[in-house]
Design an enzyme around this catalytic site. Structure first.
Site, mmCIF file in Angstrom:
data_model
loop_
_atom_site.group_PDB
_atom_site.id
_atom_site.type_symbol
_atom_site.label_atom_id
_atom_site.label_comp_id
_atom_site.label_asym_id
_atom_site.label_seq_id
_atom_site.Cartn_x
_atom_site.Cartn_y
_atom_site.Cartn_z
ATOM 1 N N CYS A 2 22.413 54.386 -35.274
ATOM 2 C CA CYS A 2 22.830 53.227 -34.500
ATOM 3 C C CYS A 2 24.354 53.118 -34.552
ATOM 4 O O CYS A 2 24.981 53.477 -35.547
ATOM 5 C CB CYS A 2 22.245 51.914 -34.981
ATOM 6 S SG CYS A 2 20.477 51.895 -35.124
ATOM 7 N N ARG A 27 25.085 58.533 -32.404
ATOM 8 C CA ARG A 27 24.463 57.843 -33.539
ATOM 9 C C ARG A 27 23.054 57.341 -33.201
ATOM 10 O O ARG A 27 22.333 56.870 -34.077
ATOM 11 C CB ARG A 27 25.310 56.648 -33.938
ATOM 12 C CG ARG A 27 26.470 57.026 -34.783
ATOM 13 C CD ARG A 27 27.207 55.793 -35.228
ATOM 14 N NE ARG A 27 27.819 56.028 -36.505
ATOM 15 C CZ ARG A 27 27.301 55.671 -37.668
ATOM 16 N NH1 ARG A 27 26.158 55.041 -37.725
ATOM 17 N NH2 ARG A 27 27.923 55.931 -38.782
ATOM 18 N N TRP A 71 18.965 53.656 -32.690
ATOM 19 C CA TRP A 71 17.993 54.680 -33.066
ATOM 20 C C TRP A 71 16.916 53.912 -33.824
ATOM 21 O O TRP A 71 17.145 53.400 -34.916
ATOM 22 C CB TRP A 71 18.636 55.734 -33.955
ATOM 23 C CG TRP A 71 17.699 56.821 -34.350
ATOM 24 C CD1 TRP A 71 17.382 57.938 -33.637
ATOM 25 C CD2 TRP A 71 16.957 56.909 -35.569
ATOM 26 N NE1 TRP A 71 16.491 58.707 -34.337
ATOM 27 C CE2 TRP A 71 16.213 58.105 -35.517
ATOM 28 C CE3 TRP A 71 16.832 56.091 -36.691
ATOM 29 C CZ2 TRP A 71 15.361 58.504 -36.558
ATOM 30 C CZ3 TRP A 71 15.986 56.482 -37.721
ATOM 31 C CH2 TRP A 71 15.264 57.685 -37.644
ATOM 32 N N ASN A 95 23.327 47.759 -38.054
ATOM 33 C CA ASN A 95 22.931 49.135 -38.417
ATOM 34 C C ASN A 95 22.359 49.087 -39.813
ATOM 35 O O ASN A 95 22.894 48.376 -40.663
ATOM 36 C CB ASN A 95 24.145 50.057 -38.512
ATOM 37 C CG ASN A 95 24.699 50.410 -37.168
ATOM 38 O OD1 ASN A 95 24.154 50.026 -36.147
ATOM 39 N ND2 ASN A 95 25.806 51.129 -37.180
ATOM 40 N N GLY A 96 21.346 49.900 -40.072
ATOM 41 C CA GLY A 96 20.790 49.967 -41.420
ATOM 42 C C GLY A 96 19.352 49.488 -41.433
ATOM 43 O O GLY A 96 18.704 49.403 -40.381
ATOM 44 N N GLU A 461 17.240 77.958 -40.925
ATOM 45 C CA GLU A 461 18.174 77.258 -40.043
ATOM 46 C C GLU A 461 17.849 77.543 -38.571
ATOM 47 O O GLU A 461 17.877 76.641 -37.731
ATOM 48 C CB GLU A 461 19.616 77.668 -40.401
ATOM 49 C CG GLU A 461 20.700 77.096 -39.519
ATOM 50 C CD GLU A 461 20.729 75.577 -39.431
ATOM 51 O OE1 GLU A 461 19.995 74.891 -40.164
ATOM 52 O OE2 GLU A 461 21.472 75.071 -38.581
ATOM 53 N N LYS A 465 16.821 74.615 -35.867
ATOM 54 C CA LYS A 465 17.554 74.451 -34.611
ATOM 55 C C LYS A 465 16.589 74.479 -33.428
ATOM 56 O O LYS A 465 16.669 73.661 -32.531
ATOM 57 C CB LYS A 465 18.575 75.581 -34.499
ATOM 58 C CG LYS A 465 19.893 75.227 -33.929
ATOM 59 C CD LYS A 465 20.906 74.750 -34.908
ATOM 60 C CE LYS A 465 20.471 73.575 -35.750
ATOM 61 N NZ LYS A 465 21.408 73.202 -36.758
ATOM 62 N N GLU A 468 14.340 71.354 -33.267
ATOM 63 C CA GLU A 468 15.095 70.137 -32.992
ATOM 64 C C GLU A 468 15.390 69.957 -31.512
ATOM 65 O O GLU A 468 15.303 68.845 -30.998
ATOM 66 C CB GLU A 468 16.405 70.233 -33.784
ATOM 67 C CG GLU A 468 17.311 69.052 -33.682
ATOM 68 C CD GLU A 468 18.537 69.215 -34.578
ATOM 69 O OE1 GLU A 468 18.840 70.350 -35.004
ATOM 70 O OE2 GLU A 468 19.190 68.205 -34.851
ATOM 71 N N HIS A 484 0.366 85.778 -47.177
ATOM 72 C CA HIS A 484 -0.353 84.905 -48.111
ATOM 73 C C HIS A 484 -0.911 83.679 -47.407
ATOM 74 O O HIS A 484 -0.978 82.603 -47.990
ATOM 75 C CB HIS A 484 0.563 84.522 -49.282
ATOM 76 C CG HIS A 484 1.005 85.706 -50.083
ATOM 77 N ND1 HIS A 484 0.140 86.405 -50.902
ATOM 78 C CD2 HIS A 484 2.194 86.361 -50.154
ATOM 79 C CE1 HIS A 484 0.788 87.419 -51.463
ATOM 80 N NE2 HIS A 484 2.034 87.425 -51.012
ATOM 81 N N LYS A 583 22.681 61.799 -34.550
ATOM 82 C CA LYS A 583 23.589 62.709 -35.234
ATOM 83 C C LYS A 583 23.801 62.332 -36.692
ATOM 84 O O LYS A 583 23.902 63.180 -37.558
ATOM 85 C CB LYS A 583 24.931 62.696 -34.485
ATOM 86 C CG LYS A 583 25.975 63.636 -35.055
ATOM 87 C CD LYS A 583 25.643 65.062 -34.713
ATOM 88 C CE LYS A 583 26.646 66.060 -35.259
ATOM 89 N NZ LYS A 583 26.026 67.406 -35.317
HETATM 90 O O1 M6R Z 1 25.736 64.710 -41.433
HETATM 91 P P1 M6R Z 1 24.872 65.563 -42.317
HETATM 92 O O2 M6R Z 1 25.351 66.953 -42.431
HETATM 93 O O3 M6R Z 1 24.659 64.942 -43.674
HETATM 94 O O4 M6R Z 1 23.470 65.592 -41.600
HETATM 95 C C1 M6R Z 1 22.363 66.186 -42.221
HETATM 96 C C2 M6R Z 1 21.248 66.428 -41.234
HETATM 97 O O5 M6R Z 1 20.813 65.218 -40.699
HETATM 98 C C3 M6R Z 1 21.685 67.348 -40.090
HETATM 99 O O6 M6R Z 1 22.174 68.559 -40.572
HETATM 100 C C4 M6R Z 1 20.504 67.644 -39.154
HETATM 101 O O7 M6R Z 1 19.549 68.387 -39.824
HETATM 102 C C5 M6R Z 1 21.008 68.378 -37.918
HETATM 103 N N1 M6R Z 1 20.819 67.564 -36.758
HETATM 104 C C6 M6R Z 1 20.331 69.679 -37.699
HETATM 105 O O8 M6R Z 1 20.859 70.346 -36.602
#
Ligand code: M6R
Length: 588
Positions: A2, A27, A71, A95-96, A461, A465, A468, A484, A583
């Site tokens: 947010c 955000r 969010w 926010n929070g 990773e 990606k 996501e 396994h 983000k």
């Molecule tokens: O800001 P941060 O690096 O602490 O964020 C951690 C994760 O939320 C962030 O890396 C998230 O997994 C990404 N959107 C992945 O692409």
């Protein structure tokens, strides 16, 4: 999560709020709203969806207002759950998470108060509205009853020229210039040349009143003197620079991000840290998501070259596992945003237990930076796309250097990092080739990414990606573990990406390739071991430049990022703003 923005001053508030929200959309972007006050009357406009849905609010008159991009945590994304929330003469954005919101709401409802949303946030407006006294005291009294995390900005019809704001465990900054006063959850929302910006600390309050400088108060409402921070407004204007999406632009920026981030830890400014690294006996690494994957990569390198018992933890697990933190532990907290709630809490816990904390973050003045003993910045530049790309590679540059310093302190040495720079540039050029793989992935049932050693972390990773931004189910898996149980999932609709960069492990990973091929999977290879290219079972491959195998996620991540990007586009998704995500994850 947010975004908050607020303004009071000489100009019309609505355009300032909307522009600020636009800059904060990373955000959260499931709903948005603004409230503008004029002549003591507050007009609220809220919409489900993105900030652009508020365009009709741009014409609102009034020189004071607050805005929010959401969010969802409590209550579905909808107009009624969008902020600002109003109770009587009070209007708030938050926010929070208010953890005791249910109990507080029950108490309000018992007094006959009606709620208009399903959010935890609305209760804040009710608590403030129920207080006597001026707005600042009312907000403070309300805060005393709230458990959880918050950044709040408040308007009151009783004080039509004032915004009161406060924070706990959620960032908030205040700005001012000749035109007025600003509040926001993030510096970029209010960054501008010549504007002074101040960071609010936990528990502090600020009063923004038209025509006066901002006032700051401690939790006990004693005046606090603040020093403005030194930030570069020019850097804070994000632009796609001719690219269709920020994500593509940010992948293209990986080489620069890496070369700018590689620290020389023996240099003056880092010498105290270097000493600590040389003496470190225990290394805990905490992070979330992509940053956790870079932590895993560092862990591997530390084991290999420094022979130190390091451990990488998912921050949200670390904070509740009652971690053993021996004396001389260095906790490395990795976070692009520096605001991830779980990472902050894990770092704070380790610090409480005696660890020194080293922050590796991309955002100056972030909460993580402020709570840490040492900071190693990544200089990736602002990352706008929700999917982390260049920040991952920049984190690797820093973390590999840290592992190298730890090795040096133990009389060992890690391979040099400089050869990575040309390799990254070359890998970026090669990465584009994965575009031709997209037809095999676009309608897939699920996708597997396989690797061993450091390639396994790249697989994790690559899979994150893809999930996501393409919304395809996928898993990153150790190549040797497939048989396994997981092999049962593989068939003609599960393309497999095999990552092979360690000649010593190449045959082993290729065994997994044979196994999945035999079950009908189309196999795609990301490698820098040319011998693997002769495998007739591989549908397509990318040959990357040579590099030290332990460092290889630095280069294999590029085609993996690119694959996720192109698959997302082919599936009609916005790679910059994937559904359900934000983000910066500032709630637990
Ligand atoms: O800001 P941060 O690096 O602490 O964020 C951690 C994760 O939320 C962030 O890396 C998230 O997994 C990404 N959107 C992945 O692409």
């Amino acid at each position: 999560m947010c975004g908050i923005v607020g303004y009071v001053g000489e100009r019309r508030a609505a355009p300032i709020l909307l522009d600020g929200l636009q800059r904060l959309e990373y955000r959260g972007y499931d709903s948005a709203g603004i409230a503008v006050m004029r002549g003591g009357q507050i007009t609220v406009v809220r919409r489900k969806g993105r900030v652009k849905g508020l365009s009709e609010a741009r014409s609102l008159e009034g020189k004071i207002g607050i805005g929010h991009t959401r969010w969802a945590t409590h209550g579905a994304p909808s107009e009624r759950n969008a902020h600002p929330h109003v109770c009587g003469k009070i209007c708030i954005v938050h926010n929070g998470i208010i953890e005791n919101a249910a109990a507080l709401r029950t108490a309000c409802e018992a007094r006959g108060e009606l709620f208009a949303s399903d959010t935890d946030s609305e209760v804040i407006a009710h608590l403030i509205a129920a207080e006597k006294g001026d707005l600042l005291h009312a907000v403070r009294a309300a805060c005393e009853r709230m458990v959880g995390s918050y950044a709040v900005a408040v308007l009151s019809q009783e004080e039509p020229e004032t915004i009161v704001c406060t924070r706990r465990a959620s960032p908030l900054v205040v700005g001012c210039d000749g035109d007025g006063l600003y509040v926001a959850s993030d510096i970029p929302a209010i960054a501008a040349k010549g504007r002074k910006v101040y960071v609010l600390e936990d528990g502090e309050f600020s009063v923004l009143r038209q025509g006066r400088p901002p006032r700051f108060y401690s939790g006990a409402l004693l005046p606090v003197e603040k020093t403005e921070i030194d930030y570069d407004a020019a850097e804070d204007v994000p632009a796609k620079g001719g690219f269709r999406h920020f994500m593509k632009k940010e992948i293209a920026e990986v080489p620069e991000a890496v070369s700018r981030s590689l620290p020389d830890l023996r240099k003056g400014e880092y010498s105290a840290l270097y000493e600590v690294l040389c003496q470190t006996k225990y290394l805990h690494i905490v992070a979330c998501g992509t940053a956790y994957h870079s932590g895993l990569c560092m862990n591997y390198v530390t084991h290999r070259f420094a022979r130190l018992p390091a451990e990488a933890y998912v921050a949200s697990e670390y904070r509740y596992m009652d971690p053993i933190v021996p004396a001389d532990t260095l906790l490395v907290a990795v976070s692009q945003s520096g605001e991830t709630a779980d990472t902050l809490a894990a770092a704070a816990l380790a610090k409480e237990r005696g660890a020194k904390v080293l922050a590796v973050t991309n955002v100056p003045y972030s909460s993580l930076e402020r709570l840490s003993d040492f900071v190693l910045p990544t200089y990736a530049g602002r990352e706008i796309a929700v999917a982390a790309t260049k920040s991952f590679n920049a984190q690797l540059a820093v973390l590999y250097a840290v592992a190298g310093a730890v090795a040096a302190g133990r009389g060992l040495s890690a391979p040099p990092l400089a050869p990575l720079l040309p390799a990254v540039r070359e890998a970026l050029a090669m990465a584009e080739q994965v575009r031709s793989w997209v037809p095999y992935f676009v309608g897939a049932k699920s996708v597997f990414f396989l690797g061993r050693g450091a390639d396994y972390f790249a697989a994790l990773e690559g899979s994150l990606k893809l999930k996501e931004i393409s919304y395809l189910p996928s898993e990153g898996y150790p190549a040797g573990e497939l048989k396994h149980g997981t092999l049962a999932l593989v068939d003609g609709r599960t393309p497999v990406v095999a990552i092979v960069t360690d000649p010593v492990l190449a045959d082993k990973t290729m065994n997994a390739v044979h196994e999945v091929y035999a079950r009908g999977a189309a196999v795609f290879l990301i490698t820098n071991v040319p011998e693997c290219l002769s495998c007739a079972e591989v549908t397509a491959s990318v040959l990357l430049p040579k590099c030290e195998p332990a460092y290889s996620p630095m280069i294999t991540s590029l085609p993996l990022q690119m694959l996720a990007y192109y698959v997302a586009i082919a599936r009609g998704n916005d790679p910059d703003k994937p559904r359900n995500l934000a983000k910066s994850v500032t709630v637990e």
